[in-house]
Design an enzyme around this catalytic site. Sequence first.
Site, PDB file in Angstrom:
ATOM      1  CG  ASP A 192     -48.894   3.422 -63.929  1.00 42.34           C
ATOM      2  OD1 ASP A 192     -48.335   4.170 -64.536  1.00 42.34           O
ATOM      3  OD2 ASP A 192     -49.155   3.186 -62.634  1.00 42.34           O
ATOM      4  CE1 TYR A 230     -34.360   8.440 -57.175  1.00 42.63           C
ATOM      5  CE2 TYR A 230     -36.497   7.201 -57.463  1.00 42.63           C
ATOM      6  CZ  TYR A 230     -35.666   8.130 -57.947  1.00 42.63           C
ATOM      7  OH  TYR A 230     -35.650   8.868 -59.124  1.00 42.63           O
TER       8      TYR A 230
HETATM    9  P1  NAD Z   1     -44.479   9.423 -61.402  1.00 44.62           P
HETATM   10  O1  NAD Z   1     -44.677   8.888 -60.096  1.00 44.62           O
HETATM   11  O2  NAD Z   1     -45.365  10.376 -62.191  1.00 44.62           O
HETATM   12  O3  NAD Z   1     -44.380   8.280 -62.474  1.00 44.62           O
HETATM   13  C1  NAD Z   1     -44.232   6.743 -61.912  1.00 44.62           C
HETATM   14  C2  NAD Z   1     -45.145   5.792 -62.385  1.00 44.62           C
HETATM   15  O4  NAD Z   1     -45.042   4.460 -62.198  1.00 44.62           O
HETATM   16  C3  NAD Z   1     -46.575   6.316 -61.640  1.00 44.62           C
HETATM   17  O5  NAD Z   1     -47.535   6.238 -62.790  1.00 44.62           O
HETATM   18  C4  NAD Z   1     -46.791   5.004 -60.857  1.00 44.62           C
HETATM   19  O6  NAD Z   1     -47.995   4.648 -60.625  1.00 44.62           O
HETATM   20  C5  NAD Z   1     -45.994   3.952 -61.371  1.00 44.62           C
HETATM   21  N1  NAD Z   1     -45.501   3.141 -60.591  1.00 44.62           N
HETATM   22  C6  NAD Z   1     -45.041   2.948 -59.547  1.00 44.62           C
HETATM   23  N2  NAD Z   1     -44.991   1.826 -58.768  1.00 44.62           N
HETATM   24  C7  NAD Z   1     -45.363   0.949 -59.693  1.00 44.62           C
HETATM   25  C8  NAD Z   1     -45.480  -0.513 -59.803  1.00 44.62           C
HETATM   26  N3  NAD Z   1     -44.995  -1.371 -58.742  1.00 44.62           N
HETATM   27  N4  NAD Z   1     -46.060  -1.232 -60.569  1.00 44.62           N
HETATM   28  C9  NAD Z   1     -46.582  -0.462 -61.783  1.00 44.62           C
HETATM   29  N5  NAD Z   1     -46.344   0.815 -61.849  1.00 44.62           N
HETATM   30  C10 NAD Z   1     -45.889   1.713 -60.672  1.00 44.62           C
HETATM   31  O7  NAD Z   1     -42.978   9.848 -61.471  1.00 44.62           O
HETATM   32  P2  NAD Z   1     -41.973  10.604 -62.775  1.00 44.62           P
HETATM   33  O8  NAD Z   1     -41.456  11.669 -62.261  1.00 44.62           O
HETATM   34  O9  NAD Z   1     -43.018  10.356 -63.914  1.00 44.62           O
HETATM   35  O10 NAD Z   1     -40.956   9.267 -62.715  1.00 44.62           O
HETATM   36  C11 NAD Z   1     -40.821   8.420 -64.056  1.00 44.62           C
HETATM   37  C12 NAD Z   1     -39.429   7.525 -63.854  1.00 44.62           C
HETATM   38  O11 NAD Z   1     -38.196   8.764 -64.017  1.00 44.62           O
HETATM   39  C13 NAD Z   1     -39.351   6.951 -62.169  1.00 44.62           C
HETATM   40  O12 NAD Z   1     -38.767   5.813 -62.631  1.00 44.62           O
HETATM   41  C14 NAD Z   1     -38.468   8.007 -61.637  1.00 44.62           C
HETATM   42  O13 NAD Z   1     -37.701   7.207 -60.862  1.00 44.62           O
HETATM   43  C15 NAD Z   1     -37.692   8.540 -62.550  1.00 44.62           C
HETATM   44  N6  NAD Z   1     -36.950   9.712 -62.434  1.00 44.62           N
HETATM   45  C16 NAD Z   1     -37.862  10.967 -62.348  1.00 44.62           C
HETATM   46  C17 NAD Z   1     -37.234  12.288 -61.984  1.00 44.62           C
HETATM   47  C18 NAD Z   1     -37.844  13.594 -62.180  1.00 44.62           C
HETATM   48  O14 NAD Z   1     -37.383  14.436 -62.028  1.00 44.62           O
HETATM   49  N7  NAD Z   1     -39.315  13.609 -62.219  1.00 44.62           N
HETATM   50  C19 NAD Z   1     -35.891  12.399 -61.823  1.00 44.62           C
HETATM   51  C20 NAD Z   1     -34.987  11.012 -61.841  1.00 44.62           C
HETATM   52  C21 NAD Z   1     -35.623  10.034 -62.295  1.00 44.62           C
HETATM   53  C1  UD2 Z   2     -34.642  14.113 -56.098  1.00 38.09           C
HETATM   54  C2  UD2 Z   2     -34.172  13.047 -56.881  1.00 38.09           C
HETATM   55  C3  UD2 Z   2     -34.115  13.117 -58.143  1.00 38.09           C
HETATM   56  C4  UD2 Z   2     -35.408  13.213 -58.512  1.00 38.09           C
HETATM   57  C5  UD2 Z   2     -36.347  14.234 -57.953  1.00 38.09           C
HETATM   58  C6  UD2 Z   2     -37.754  13.987 -58.619  1.00 38.09           C
HETATM   59  C7  UD2 Z   2     -31.781  12.845 -55.333  1.00 38.09           C
HETATM   60  C8  UD2 Z   2     -30.250  13.029 -55.407  1.00 38.09           C
HETATM   61  N1  UD2 Z   2     -32.607  13.474 -56.272  1.00 38.09           N
HETATM   62  O1  UD2 Z   2     -34.300  15.457 -56.328  1.00 38.09           O
HETATM   63  O2  UD2 Z   2     -33.395  12.017 -58.759  1.00 38.09           O
HETATM   64  O3  UD2 Z   2     -36.113  11.835 -58.507  1.00 38.09           O
HETATM   65  O4  UD2 Z   2     -35.908  14.076 -56.430  1.00 38.09           O
HETATM   66  O5  UD2 Z   2     -38.333  15.234 -58.203  1.00 38.09           O
HETATM   67  O6  UD2 Z   2     -32.342  11.986 -54.708  1.00 38.09           O
HETATM   68  N2  UD2 Z   2     -37.526  21.829 -51.890  1.00 38.09           N
HETATM   69  C9  UD2 Z   2     -38.117  23.061 -51.104  1.00 38.09           C
HETATM   70  N3  UD2 Z   2     -39.310  23.322 -50.760  1.00 38.09           N
HETATM   71  C10 UD2 Z   2     -40.331  22.358 -51.115  1.00 38.09           C
HETATM   72  C11 UD2 Z   2     -39.676  21.226 -52.074  1.00 38.09           C
HETATM   73  C12 UD2 Z   2     -38.430  21.071 -52.139  1.00 38.09           C
HETATM   74  O7  UD2 Z   2     -37.155  23.837 -50.690  1.00 38.09           O
HETATM   75  O8  UD2 Z   2     -41.437  22.430 -50.960  1.00 38.09           O
HETATM   76  C13 UD2 Z   2     -36.135  21.899 -52.182  1.00 38.09           C
HETATM   77  C14 UD2 Z   2     -35.438  20.566 -51.687  1.00 38.09           C
HETATM   78  O9  UD2 Z   2     -35.193  20.603 -50.212  1.00 38.09           O
HETATM   79  C15 UD2 Z   2     -34.333  20.559 -52.725  1.00 38.09           C
HETATM   80  C16 UD2 Z   2     -35.014  21.234 -53.881  1.00 38.09           C
HETATM   81  O10 UD2 Z   2     -35.889  21.921 -53.753  1.00 38.09           O
HETATM   82  O11 UD2 Z   2     -33.153  21.272 -52.280  1.00 38.09           O
HETATM   83  C17 UD2 Z   2     -35.340  20.026 -55.129  1.00 38.09           C
HETATM   84  O12 UD2 Z   2     -36.126  19.275 -54.416  1.00 38.09           O
HETATM   85  P1  UD2 Z   2     -36.861  18.057 -55.264  1.00 38.09           P
HETATM   86  O13 UD2 Z   2     -37.337  17.181 -54.369  1.00 38.09           O
HETATM   87  O14 UD2 Z   2     -37.638  18.801 -56.361  1.00 38.09           O
HETATM   88  O15 UD2 Z   2     -35.642  17.265 -56.060  1.00 38.09           O
HETATM   89  P2  UD2 Z   2     -34.317  16.579 -55.801  1.00 38.09           P
HETATM   90  O16 UD2 Z   2     -33.539  17.627 -56.318  1.00 38.09           O
HETATM   91  O17 UD2 Z   2     -34.327  16.305 -54.106  1.00 38.09           O
END
Ligand code: NAD
Ligand code: UD2
Length: 310
Positions: A34, A146
């Site tokens: 990381d 993304y």
């Molecule tokens: P997060 O930002 O907490 O975790 C991502 C981690 O990757 C961080 O610790 C960051 O420091 C590390 N990182 C970023 N770029 C890097 C690089 N170039 N080299 C090494 N480390 C790097 O976010 P998260 O929510 O835990 O997401 C984890 C994974 O799940 C991501 O791939 C994200 O796209 C995916 N994802 C998350 C959600 C969600 O709802 N949280 C939804 C869809 C997909």
């Molecule tokens: C995005 C990604 C999803 C995931 C997520 C991480 C897409 C389609 N989806 O989801 O893959 O990575 O991000 O969290 O790209 N909102 C408010 N007020 C705030 C913040 C958010 O109204 O202060 C709304 C926002 O406009 C949206 C909803 O809350 O309608 C959810 O937003 P989000 O950023 O939690 O996640 P989302 O669904 O865009």
Amino acid sequence: MSEAPILVTGGAGFIGSHLVDALLAQGRSVRVLDNLSMGKRANLALDNPSLQLVEGDVADAALVAEALAGCQAVAHLAAVASVQASVDDPVGTHQSNFIGTLNVCEAMRQQGVRRVLFASSAAVYGNNGEGQAIDENTPKAPLTPYAADKLASEHYLDFYRRQHGLEPAIFRFFNVFGPRQDPSSPYSGVISIFTQRAQQGLPISVFGDGQQTRDFFYIADLVEVLLQALLAPGVVEGAVNVGWNQAVSLNQLLAEIGNLFGGLPPVSHQTPRPGDIRHSRADNQRLQACYRLPAPTPLRDGLRQLLGLA
Ligand code: NAD
Ligand code: UD2
């Protein structure tokens, strides 16, 4: 002879650190790669001798190969998880969000490591399927760099499966929430932002009328699925949606948070975010068919855990 470690890229982040905790609790040894761009050392039990942190960038092919050496499997979670960051800096985020995946695939091929768990996103569907439960065959329409990097990563993982025998377990996460989800960016997960602001008594901004819906999935439930995908003998071919097929509106979310705090700070309604998806819900029949699922953690219970009220 201690078991070969499992590599968790992005393991210092929100989802990754919970997976690391679960693997350590099972007595596994874990190596985290990381760059701490979002992840934190504080998310990791670094005093545990079974855990090693390699601080560095998945875009560095040599470092990925070094971090993978001797590992039995990979959970590839490292990415710049902010959709907006990819819009602002498509070239920079591409290094993390695509080149990183390619480096993992190539290092696995060279070292004969087969199992890789990959965190893709509902973002690959764009606006398609809006309003209904989205299944894995819904046409893909990545609207942002993304989303495009996630979809491209899926295709490369499938190439390495067909050509080089990799065993990718690909998940399209919908909206995951729980402790350690960082609320520091305006583009952090909405639950992390709303709960922090309610806790601090700060005004909450809803982008739109608050009737937009999301399919929220609590982190502890997700980790149970990821452990199976990483360690089970077989791997499910093709991507699997991760959601509960439950639509929760922001207004419902705010009501739940208000119940926990006995009220809310001022809530204002701003203009909707450009490109925002109004309704997002996962058809999770494949998830149910392929994995042993826990009973869903109810939103209220997840919020209580997140807020340390449980
Ligand atoms: P997060 O930002 O907490 O975790 C991502 C981690 O990757 C961080 O610790 C960051 O420091 C590390 N990182 C970023 N770029 C890097 C690089 N170039 N080299 C090494 N480390 C790097 O976010 P998260 O929510 O835990 O997401 C984890 C994974 O799940 C991501 O791939 C994200 O796209 C995916 N994802 C998350 C959600 C969600 O709802 N949280 C939804 C869809 C997909
Ligand atoms: C995005 C990604 C999803 C995931 C997520 C991480 C897409 C389609 N989806 O989801 O893959 O990575 O991000 O969290 O790209 N909102 C408010 N007020 C705030 C913040 C958010 O109204 O202060 C709304 C926002 O406009 C949206 C909803 O809350 O309608 C959810 O937003 P989000 O950023 O939690 O996640 P989302 O669904 O865009």
